[in-house]
Design a protein around this motif. Structure first.
Motif, mmCIF file in Angstrom:
data_model
loop_
_atom_site.group_PDB
_atom_site.id
_atom_site.type_symbol
_atom_site.label_atom_id
_atom_site.label_comp_id
_atom_site.label_asym_id
_atom_site.label_seq_id
_atom_site.Cartn_x
_atom_site.Cartn_y
_atom_site.Cartn_z
ATOM 1 N N ILE A 16 -2.505 -0.641 -17.601
ATOM 2 C CA ILE A 16 -3.419 0.498 -17.651
ATOM 3 C C ILE A 16 -2.959 1.515 -16.615
ATOM 4 N N SER A 17 -3.461 2.719 -16.716
ATOM 5 C CA SER A 17 -3.072 3.766 -15.773
ATOM 6 C C SER A 17 -3.638 3.490 -14.390
ATOM 7 N N ARG A 18 -3.051 4.113 -13.400
ATOM 8 C CA ARG A 18 -3.549 3.971 -12.027
ATOM 9 C C ARG A 18 -5.000 4.434 -11.938
ATOM 10 N N ALA A 19 -5.322 5.545 -12.598
ATOM 11 C CA ALA A 19 -6.690 6.068 -12.542
ATOM 12 C C ALA A 19 -7.676 5.085 -13.173
ATOM 13 N N ALA A 20 -7.317 4.511 -14.329
ATOM 14 C CA ALA A 20 -8.202 3.543 -14.985
ATOM 15 C C ALA A 20 -8.380 2.302 -14.119
ATOM 16 N N TYR A 21 -7.276 1.880 -13.473
ATOM 17 C CA TYR A 21 -7.364 0.712 -12.602
ATOM 18 C C TYR A 21 -8.295 0.966 -11.426
ATOM 19 N N HIS A 22 -8.171 2.127 -10.799
ATOM 20 C CA HIS A 22 -8.996 2.416 -9.629
ATOM 21 C C HIS A 22 -10.476 2.474 -9.994
ATOM 22 N N LYS A 23 -10.799 2.926 -11.199
ATOM 23 C CA LYS A 23 -12.205 2.898 -11.613
ATOM 24 C C LYS A 23 -12.690 1.462 -11.761
ATOM 25 N N LEU A 24 -11.888 0.612 -12.408
ATOM 26 C CA LEU A 24 -12.253 -0.794 -12.522
ATOM 27 C C LEU A 24 -12.411 -1.437 -11.149
ATOM 28 N N LEU A 25 -11.526 -1.068 -10.234
ATOM 29 C CA LEU A 25 -11.554 -1.637 -8.889
ATOM 30 C C LEU A 25 -12.839 -1.267 -8.162
ATOM 31 N N VAL A 26 -13.202 -0.004 -8.217
ATOM 32 C CA VAL A 26 -14.426 0.444 -7.548
ATOM 33 C C VAL A 26 -15.645 -0.235 -8.156
ATOM 34 N N ASP A 27 -15.704 -0.268 -9.491
ATOM 35 C CA ASP A 27 -16.849 -0.891 -10.158
ATOM 36 C C ASP A 27 -16.948 -2.377 -9.828
ATOM 37 N N SER A 28 -15.811 -3.072 -9.770
ATOM 38 C CA SER A 28 -15.812 -4.513 -9.527
ATOM 39 C C SER A 28 -16.212 -4.853 -8.102
ATOM 40 N N GLN A 29 -15.800 -4.021 -7.161
ATOM 41 C CA GLN A 29 -16.134 -4.307 -5.765
ATOM 42 C C GLN A 29 -17.614 -4.143 -5.473
ATOM 43 N N PHE A 48 -9.326 -8.952 -13.219
ATOM 44 C CA PHE A 48 -8.215 -9.838 -12.870
ATOM 45 C C PHE A 48 -6.973 -8.953 -12.809
ATOM 46 N N ASP A 49 -6.599 -8.608 -11.600
ATOM 47 C CA ASP A 49 -5.451 -7.731 -11.338
ATOM 48 C C ASP A 49 -4.190 -8.599 -11.255
ATOM 49 N N THR A 50 -3.212 -8.335 -12.131
ATOM 50 C CA THR A 50 -1.945 -9.072 -12.086
ATOM 51 C C THR A 50 -0.824 -8.239 -11.468
ATOM 52 N N GLN A 51 -1.156 -7.039 -10.991
ATOM 53 C CA GLN A 51 -0.219 -6.123 -10.342
ATOM 54 C C GLN A 51 0.785 -5.543 -11.330
ATOM 55 N N PHE A 52 1.653 -6.371 -11.867
ATOM 56 C CA PHE A 52 2.624 -5.940 -12.861
ATOM 57 C C PHE A 52 2.444 -6.778 -14.134
ATOM 58 N N ILE A 53 3.107 -6.381 -15.194
ATOM 59 C CA ILE A 53 3.064 -7.129 -16.449
ATOM 60 C C ILE A 53 4.448 -7.692 -16.748
ATOM 61 N N ARG A 86 1.570 2.297 -13.153
ATOM 62 C CA ARG A 86 0.969 1.533 -14.235
ATOM 63 C C ARG A 86 0.622 0.154 -13.693
ATOM 64 N N ARG A 87 -0.618 -0.266 -13.893
ATOM 65 C CA ARG A 87 -1.094 -1.500 -13.274
ATOM 66 C C ARG A 87 -1.279 -2.593 -14.322
ATOM 67 N N GLY A 88 -0.891 -3.797 -13.970
ATOM 68 C CA GLY A 88 -1.095 -4.933 -14.850
ATOM 69 C C GLY A 88 -2.459 -5.560 -14.634
ATOM 70 N N VAL A 89 -3.174 -5.808 -15.724
ATOM 71 C CA VAL A 89 -4.456 -6.514 -15.665
ATOM 72 C C VAL A 89 -4.491 -7.542 -16.791
#
Length: 213
Positions: free
Chosen positions: A175-188, A158-163, A38-41
């Motif tokens: 958010i879930s790892r899968a949701a985070y990775h989609k945001l990451l790809v789109d942002s890069q 804005f990735d905060t890693q944890f909450i 679970r990723r913090g954003v």
């Protein structure tokens, strides 16, 4: 993994894949990689400025600076009884800063660094690493100005890693790892500029962040 096995380029590749480094303690020379389930954003359009923080911002007599003392900001973040920032990690981020991939937003009062936050940029993603405060609300003030800067600079993540409870009170969420990775790809795939916006006046910052309570 020790310092000789990690280069700044390897570290950037890890961020691009959603992985970041930590150490068990300041005195442990080794580093391990983390990819949370679970990723913090902190949504850039959902930052929450409470009435008390708004009052604090209106009354504050601090100066906000960018990359003036990156090393001091990292040291401030590591200066606590328990920390995941060892010498290896501190050295790596100093290298990333020298290459333009790591930045600090700092809170100064009367010539003294009293708070701040630092992180890594890739495309339109900002990976917040750590923050510190040497006086009441200095880290909240830093985050308010950081979020505003990221929005104006075109950042999307804005990735905060944890909450933590602190981040959650400011609008952070998991958010879930899968949701985070989609945001990451789109942002890069997008461009953003951390250094471009001028530091705003408090009135302008509050006008753009009207979600108060």
């Amino acid at each position: 993994m020790d310092r000789s096995q990690i280069t700044p380029d390897l570290l950037l590749q890890a961020y691009a894949m959603g992985v970041f480094p930590m150490a068990e303690s300041r005195d442990d020379p080794n580093v391990f990689w983390v990819d949370p389930r679970r990723r913090g954003v902190l949504p850039l359009d959902g930052f929450h400025i409470s009435r008390s923080l708004a009052r604090r911002l209106r009354k504050c007599d601090v100066s906000i600076k960018i990359d003036t003392d990156f090393a001091g900001t990292v040291q401030g973040c590591a200066d606590r009884p328990e920390t995941w920032i060892n010498d290896t990690i501190a050295s790596l981020y100093l290298d990333l800063h020298a290459s333009g991939h790591a930045h600090s937003l700092e809170v100064w009062r009367e010539g003294h660094l009293v708070g701040g936050v630092y992180g890594v940029t890739l495309g339109a993603a900002f990976f917040g690493e750590s923050m510190f405060s040497r006086e009441v609300d200095a880290s909240k003030i830093a985050l308010a100005f950081l979020v505003d800067r990221l929005r104006l600079g075109g950042f999307k993540l804005f990735d905060t890693q944890f909450i933590t409870d602190h981040l959650r009170s400011l609008g952070g969420r998991e958010i879930s790892r899968a949701a985070y990775h989609k945001l990451l790809v789109d942002s890069q795939a997008l461009a953003a500029d951390f250094s471009e916006p001028e530091t705003p006046k408090v009135h302008d910052l509050l006008q753009r962040n009207t979600q108060t309570s």
